[in-house]
Design a protein around this motif. Structure first.
Motif, PDB file in Angstrom:
ATOM      1  N   MET A 139      -5.786 100.678 119.099  1.00 44.96           N
ATOM      2  CA  MET A 139      -7.227 100.786 118.405  1.00 44.96           C
ATOM      3  C   MET A 139      -7.253 101.736 117.091  1.00 44.96           C
ATOM      4  O   MET A 139      -7.826 101.524 116.024  1.00 44.96           O
ATOM      5  N   ARG A 140      -6.402 103.280 117.681  1.00 48.67           N
ATOM      6  CA  ARG A 140      -6.711 103.952 116.634  1.00 48.67           C
ATOM      7  C   ARG A 140      -6.479 103.728 115.353  1.00 48.67           C
ATOM      8  O   ARG A 140      -6.264 103.942 114.243  1.00 48.67           O
ATOM      9  N   ASP A 141      -5.176 103.116 115.488  1.00 50.66           N
ATOM     10  CA  ASP A 141      -4.331 102.610 113.961  1.00 50.66           C
ATOM     11  C   ASP A 141      -5.056 101.110 113.515  1.00 50.66           C
ATOM     12  O   ASP A 141      -5.564 102.033 112.041  1.00 50.66           O
ATOM     13  N   GLU A 142      -5.292 100.518 114.523  1.00 50.69           N
ATOM     14  CA  GLU A 142      -6.584  99.854 113.581  1.00 50.69           C
ATOM     15  C   GLU A 142      -7.636  99.710 113.012  1.00 50.69           C
ATOM     16  O   GLU A 142      -8.469  99.580 111.496  1.00 50.69           O
ATOM     17  N   ALA A 143      -8.191 100.927 113.186  1.00 48.08           N
ATOM     18  CA  ALA A 143      -9.507 101.114 113.118  1.00 48.08           C
ATOM     19  C   ALA A 143      -9.346 102.556 111.782  1.00 48.08           C
ATOM     20  O   ALA A 143     -10.071 102.040 110.740  1.00 48.08           O
ATOM     21  N   THR A 144      -8.019 102.841 111.880  1.00 53.34           N
ATOM     22  CA  THR A 144      -7.851 104.109 110.192  1.00 53.34           C
ATOM     23  C   THR A 144      -7.129 103.335 109.762  1.00 53.34           C
ATOM     24  O   THR A 144      -7.866 103.649 108.151  1.00 53.34           O
ATOM     25  N   GLU A 145      -6.799 101.584 109.926  1.00 51.94           N
ATOM     26  CA  GLU A 145      -6.633 101.204 108.619  1.00 51.94           C
ATOM     27  C   GLU A 145      -8.260 100.767 107.856  1.00 51.94           C
ATOM     28  O   GLU A 145      -7.862 100.271 106.715  1.00 51.94           O
ATOM     29  N   ILE A 146      -8.566 100.136 108.776  1.00 50.32           N
ATOM     30  CA  ILE A 146     -10.110  99.331 108.059  1.00 50.32           C
ATOM     31  C   ILE A 146     -11.181  99.990 107.738  1.00 50.32           C
ATOM     32  O   ILE A 146     -11.596  99.902 106.478  1.00 50.32           O
ATOM     33  N   ILE A 147     -11.008 101.236 108.164  1.00 49.34           N
ATOM     34  CA  ILE A 147     -11.599 102.601 108.173  1.00 49.34           C
ATOM     35  C   ILE A 147     -11.425 103.239 105.598  1.00 49.34           C
ATOM     36  O   ILE A 147     -11.883 102.449 104.952  1.00 49.34           O
ATOM     37  N   GLU A 148      -9.870 103.315 105.684  1.00 49.28           N
ATOM     38  CA  GLU A 148      -9.416 102.872 104.454  1.00 49.28           C
ATOM     39  C   GLU A 148      -9.724 101.481 103.467  1.00 49.28           C
ATOM     40  O   GLU A 148      -9.512 102.114 102.460  1.00 49.28           O
ATOM     41  N   GLU A 149      -9.460 100.169 104.632  1.00 49.39           N
ATOM     42  CA  GLU A 149      -9.834  99.169 103.526  1.00 49.39           C
ATOM     43  C   GLU A 149     -11.496  99.326 103.032  1.00 49.39           C
ATOM     44  O   GLU A 149     -11.296  99.368 101.945  1.00 49.39           O
ATOM     45  N   LEU A 150     -11.726 100.085 103.887  1.00 48.89           N
ATOM     46  CA  LEU A 150     -13.526 100.109 103.455  1.00 48.89           C
ATOM     47  C   LEU A 150     -13.686 100.806 102.820  1.00 48.89           C
ATOM     48  O   LEU A 150     -14.749 100.431 101.175  1.00 48.89           O
ATOM     49  N   ARG A 151     -13.055 101.827 102.220  1.00 50.26           N
ATOM     50  CA  ARG A 151     -12.939 102.936 101.410  1.00 50.26           C
ATOM     51  C   ARG A 151     -12.737 102.549  99.785  1.00 50.26           C
ATOM     52  O   ARG A 151     -13.118 102.529  98.747  1.00 50.26           O
ATOM     53  N   HIS A 152     -11.570 101.344  99.954  1.00 51.18           N
ATOM     54  CA  HIS A 152     -10.889 101.329  99.288  1.00 51.18           C
ATOM     55  C   HIS A 152     -11.892  99.810  98.487  1.00 51.18           C
ATOM     56  O   HIS A 152     -12.533  99.559  97.564  1.00 51.18           O
ATOM     57  N   LEU A 153     -12.455  99.107  99.555  1.00 46.18           N
ATOM     58  CA  LEU A 153     -13.496  98.425  99.370  1.00 46.18           C
ATOM     59  C   LEU A 153     -14.940  98.565  98.652  1.00 46.18           C
ATOM     60  O   LEU A 153     -15.503  97.988  97.264  1.00 46.18           O
ATOM     61  N   SER A 154     -15.245  99.919  98.892  1.00 51.85           N
ATOM     62  CA  SER A 154     -16.734 100.719  98.720  1.00 51.85           C
ATOM     63  C   SER A 154     -16.208 101.147  96.696  1.00 51.85           C
ATOM     64  O   SER A 154     -17.094 101.469  96.148  1.00 51.85           O
ATOM     65  N   TRP A 155     -14.985 102.458  97.012  1.00 49.50           N
ATOM     66  CA  TRP A 155     -14.400 102.330  95.986  1.00 49.50           C
ATOM     67  C   TRP A 155     -14.243 101.412  94.544  1.00 49.50           C
ATOM     68  O   TRP A 155     -14.913 101.752  93.706  1.00 49.50           O
ATOM     69  N   GLU A 156     -13.848 100.261  94.602  1.00 47.73           N
ATOM     70  CA  GLU A 156     -13.386  99.075  93.802  1.00 47.73           C
ATOM     71  C   GLU A 156     -15.096  98.782  93.305  1.00 47.73           C
ATOM     72  O   GLU A 156     -15.602  98.362  91.724  1.00 47.73           O
ATOM     73  N   LEU A 157     -16.257  98.821  94.385  1.00 44.84           N
ATOM     74  CA  LEU A 157     -17.163  97.987  94.075  1.00 44.84           C
ATOM     75  C   LEU A 157     -17.989  98.722  93.746  1.00 44.84           C
ATOM     76  O   LEU A 157     -18.853  98.820  92.848  1.00 44.84           O
ATOM     77  N   ARG A 158     -17.901 100.277  93.402  1.00 48.02           N
ATOM     78  CA  ARG A 158     -18.749 101.397  93.055  1.00 48.02           C
ATOM     79  C   ARG A 158     -18.229 102.631  93.294  1.00 48.02           C
ATOM     80  O   ARG A 158     -19.108 102.945  94.364  1.00 48.02           O
ATOM     81  N   PRO A 159     -16.859 103.227  92.712  1.00 52.31           N
ATOM     82  CA  PRO A 159     -17.213 104.190  92.846  1.00 52.31           C
ATOM     83  C   PRO A 159     -17.788 105.753  92.469  1.00 52.31           C
ATOM     84  O   PRO A 159     -18.917 106.216  91.855  1.00 52.31           O
ATOM     85  N   SER A 160     -18.372 106.687  94.129  1.00 47.12           N
ATOM     86  CA  SER A 160     -19.970 107.585  94.130  1.00 47.12           C
ATOM     87  C   SER A 160     -19.107 108.610  92.636  1.00 47.12           C
ATOM     88  O   SER A 160     -20.027 109.375  92.658  1.00 47.12           O
ATOM     89  N   VAL A 161     -18.162 108.805  92.092  1.00 44.63           N
ATOM     90  CA  VAL A 161     -17.754 109.878  91.947  1.00 44.63           C
ATOM     91  C   VAL A 161     -18.061 109.430  90.216  1.00 44.63           C
ATOM     92  O   VAL A 161     -17.944 110.728  89.684  1.00 44.63           O
ATOM     93  N   LEU A 162     -18.111 108.104  89.992  1.00 42.67           N
ATOM     94  CA  LEU A 162     -18.628 107.887  89.048  1.00 42.67           C
ATOM     95  C   LEU A 162     -19.874 108.382  88.528  1.00 42.67           C
ATOM     96  O   LEU A 162     -20.575 109.130  87.723  1.00 42.67           O
ATOM     97  N   ASP A 163     -21.120 108.265  89.351  1.00 42.06           N
ATOM     98  CA  ASP A 163     -22.635 108.727  89.368  1.00 42.06           C
ATOM     99  C   ASP A 163     -22.727 109.781  89.522  1.00 42.06           C
ATOM    100  O   ASP A 163     -23.367 110.996  88.856  1.00 42.06           O
ATOM    101  N   ASP A 164     -21.795 110.752  90.520  1.00 42.50           N
ATOM    102  CA  ASP A 164     -21.740 112.341  90.701  1.00 42.50           C
ATOM    103  C   ASP A 164     -21.311 113.283  89.594  1.00 42.50           C
ATOM    104  O   ASP A 164     -21.422 113.800  89.218  1.00 42.50           O
ATOM    105  N   LEU A 165     -19.667 112.731  88.592  1.00 36.60           N
ATOM    106  CA  LEU A 165     -19.185 113.315  88.350  1.00 36.60           C
ATOM    107  C   LEU A 165     -18.990 113.219  86.741  1.00 36.60           C
ATOM    108  O   LEU A 165     -18.107 113.819  85.796  1.00 36.60           O
ATOM    109  N   GLY A 166     -19.280 111.611  86.685  1.00 39.46           N
ATOM    110  CA  GLY A 166     -19.088 111.405  85.422  1.00 39.46           C
ATOM    111  C   GLY A 166     -17.426 110.687  85.224  1.00 39.46           C
ATOM    112  O   GLY A 166     -16.755 110.369  85.790  1.00 39.46           O
ATOM    113  N   LEU A 167     -17.780 110.021  83.993  1.00 38.47           N
ATOM    114  CA  LEU A 167     -16.450 108.725  83.583  1.00 38.47           C
ATOM    115  C   LEU A 167     -14.771 109.721  83.897  1.00 38.47           C
ATOM    116  O   LEU A 167     -14.876 109.049  84.281  1.00 38.47           O
ATOM    117  N   PHE A 168     -15.005 110.822  83.473  1.00 33.18           N
ATOM    118  CA  PHE A 168     -13.696 110.809  83.040  1.00 33.18           C
ATOM    119  C   PHE A 168     -13.088 111.305  85.092  1.00 33.18           C
ATOM    120  O   PHE A 168     -11.747 110.679  85.069  1.00 33.18           O
TER     121      PHE A 168
END
Length: 575
Positions: free
Chosen positions: A425-454
């Motif tokens: 369960m720990r490994d699966e939860a960790t994997e799902i969290i990582e996939e969600l982070r990647h999916l969230s990044w693909e949709l719109r990285p927060s760093v683009l709004d916070d720190l800019g393009l570069f």
């Protein structure tokens, strides 16, 4: 030989001759004249002996008449009327005295010989030879029956001389000309006038040919034709070319009418001064022809385009090349309109433009529609990005946080008890969290709004390389932050281009370069992979999306690819 014997010999020769012959001494006194002389001048036999030759032929100068020359002269009949004749002179000496033998022919056709002319006989022979070689010649009698023809007539008509002599010209009648045409021809020549015109004839094998024809009547003493000379020049090829030209001219007239009815047309000289405009130009610009002729196109300049735009236009056409593009103009009333324009240079013998033809089609409605579509596309992209941003935050802050809480709970359980299911369960939860982070990044990285393009691109490239095992070389030369819309556009284009490299390029390396050059941002994404033929590959949704994003940001996207040499994507956005 004594004089009496010589004179007797001349008499015998003259009686056997059909020519009129006069013998005169050095003083111009007639010593002998044959029967033809008396008949032509109207005298009785022996009445001319001892008379002056000048009484018969005023102005005749035997001393200056050269051997072999044929001279035109007027003779005076006994009843006082004049007539034309041609004569030649042979001089000889007897017992130290000079005598002249004058041989002449009376000219039956008196109508066109109104001035004295001298013709060397060898020159007449040359002229006759040249005429016979180049021209179709025929003599007919007063009824039109063919009396003689030259070889050129036989060559062109394909009839032999035996087939033509004694016939009239109906043997080569093509049936093309009307009865009135032929009647007018005969009325002209039968009254003693020369007829000129073009006639379509038919050869023996049935083929047709055209001849430029001159028919000259030969007139007798009372002014009536006794024969006709027809001189023809074949012009079949000329007529064919003329017909082709007529067809071409008619086509051009039709094209011009169609062009004039549908297009805005203007012609300028090499300096751009307007020389011609059509009605469509006046209608759309609201200027009259008088207001436009002599001016240049600055009179309708809207001020929308840059100086560089027009400099490029002039560089193109002044080098002899065709320019195509869209121009925004302004009417006399101040309203704006768009024209799809083609400017064609007309070149002189030195390949230098001497005038320009501008053909324009009004595209104002289309441009307005395109602007509306671009605005709508921009709004759709903005809505899409807002939705991506919302989903990204929900995934990260909602589902992601809940999963992270579950991971903490699992970790706490593992401190109290040990069980293989808890590890799973720990490994699966960790994997799902990582996939969600990647999916969230693909949709719109927060760093683009916070720190800019570069920082956003650099972070994305690191994750991309780690996840897909493609090494990315990144160079960024930006002096300032851009507005949100342009930063998102650059980010999405790089993201889409790298996705295509991952899917299709079959390469392990790629390069991303961002540079600020003059007043624009230039982005290049390139690889040295598989490449493709732009003409053979169907444009996909990814490329369409990149192009629309570039347009919405006021920029331009272009693609260059060569099979087995890789692909380059160019994005240019104004600052």
């Amino acid at each position: 030989m004594d004089w009496n014997n010589h004179l007797e010999m001349e008499k015998e020769n003259s009686f056997r001759s059909s020519e009129a012959t006069i013998l005169v001494n050095e003083s111009g006194v007639i010593s002998f004249a044959n029967q033809q002389v008396y008949e032509n001048f109207g005298y009785l036999n022996h009445e001319l002996i001892g008379e002056k030759l000048l009484n018969l032929m005023p102005g005749a100068n035997l001393q200056v008449s050269g051997e072999g020359e044929i001279i035109h002269q007027f003779g005076i009949h006994r009843d006082g009327h004049t007539f034309s004749l041609f004569f030649r002179v042979n001089a000889f000496s007897l017992e130290k005295e000079v005598y002249y033998l004058v041989v002449f022919h009376k000219v039956k056709d008196q109508s066109r010989l109104n001035q004295q002319q001298t013709y060397p006989i060898n020159e007449l022979v040359d002229l006759m030879y040249a005429l016979d070689e180049s021209t179709i010649v025929a003599f007919t009698d007063e009824k039109g029956k063919i009396q003689s023809i030259n070889k050129k007539f036989c060559e062109v008509s394909q009839y032999s001389a035996a087939e033509l002599i004694g016939k009239d010209h109906r043997i080569i009648n093509s049936g093309y000309h009307s009865k009135e045409f032929m009647q007018n021809l005969w009325r002209t020549i039968s009254t003693g006038s020369v007829w000129r015109g073009e006639i379509k004839n038919r050869a023996k094998d049935g083929t047709y040919y055209w001849v430029d024809t001159t028919i000259v009547p030969f007139l007798n003493e009372i002014g009536s034709p006794y024969k006709y000379l027809a001189i023809r020049k074949e012009i079949t090829e000329y007529k064919r070319v003329v017909e082709e030209l007529k067809k071409s001219v008619n086509k051009l007239v039709d094209f011009q009418f169609a062009l004039d009815a549908s297009s805005i047309v203007a012609i300028t000289d090499q300096r751009g001064t307007i020389k011609f405009v059509n009605d469509q130009f006046c209608r759309i610009s609201e200027f009259s022809k008088e207001e436009l002729i002599g001016k240049n196109h600055r009179i309708i300049n809207s001020g929308f385009h840059s100086r560089e735009f027009f400099n490029d236009l002039w560089r193109t056409i002044s080098s002899g090349k065709v320019w195509k593009g869209e121009i925004k103009n302004k009417t006399k009333g101040g309203t704006y309109y768009w024209v799809d324009t083609t400017i064609v240079p007309f070149l002189d013998e030195h390949n230098k433009p001497y005038q320009y033809l501008a053909i324009r089609y009004e595209v104002t409605k289309r441009k307005i529609a395109e602007e509306e579509i671009q605005k709508m596309t921009g709004k759709i992209i903005d809505v899409q990005e807002d939705e991506r941003k919302r989903l990204s935050r929900e995934l990260h802050d909602g589902i992601g946080q809940n999963l992270y809480s579950h991971l903490i709970t699992i970790n706490r359980l593992q401190t109290e008890m040990s069980h293989p299911l808890l590890d799973q369960m720990r490994d699966e939860a960790t994997e799902i969290i990582e996939e969600l982070r990647h999916l969230s990044w693909e949709l719109r990285p927060s760093v683009l709004d916070d720190l800019g393009l570069f920082p956003a691109i650099r972070s994305y490239l690191v994750r991309f390389s780690e996840h897909h095992h493609i090494k990315i070389h990144f160079d960024c030369y930006l002096n300032c932050r851009l507005n949100t819309n342009k930063e998102i556009t650059i980010y999405r284009v790089i993201q889409e281009a790298l996705t295509n490299i991952r899917k299709y390029a079959q390469t392990e390396e790629a390069t991303v370069t961002i540079r600020e050059i003059d007043d624009e941002i230039r982005v290049v994404i390139e690889d040295e992979g598989k490449g493709f033929d732009l003409e053979k590959v169907t444009r996909g949704v990814g490329l369409f999306s990149m192009e629309e994003r570039a347009k919405a940001a006021g920029g331009n996207l272009s693609l260059h690819s060569v099979e087995k040499k890789g692909t380059k994507v160019f994005l240019e956005i104004p600052l």
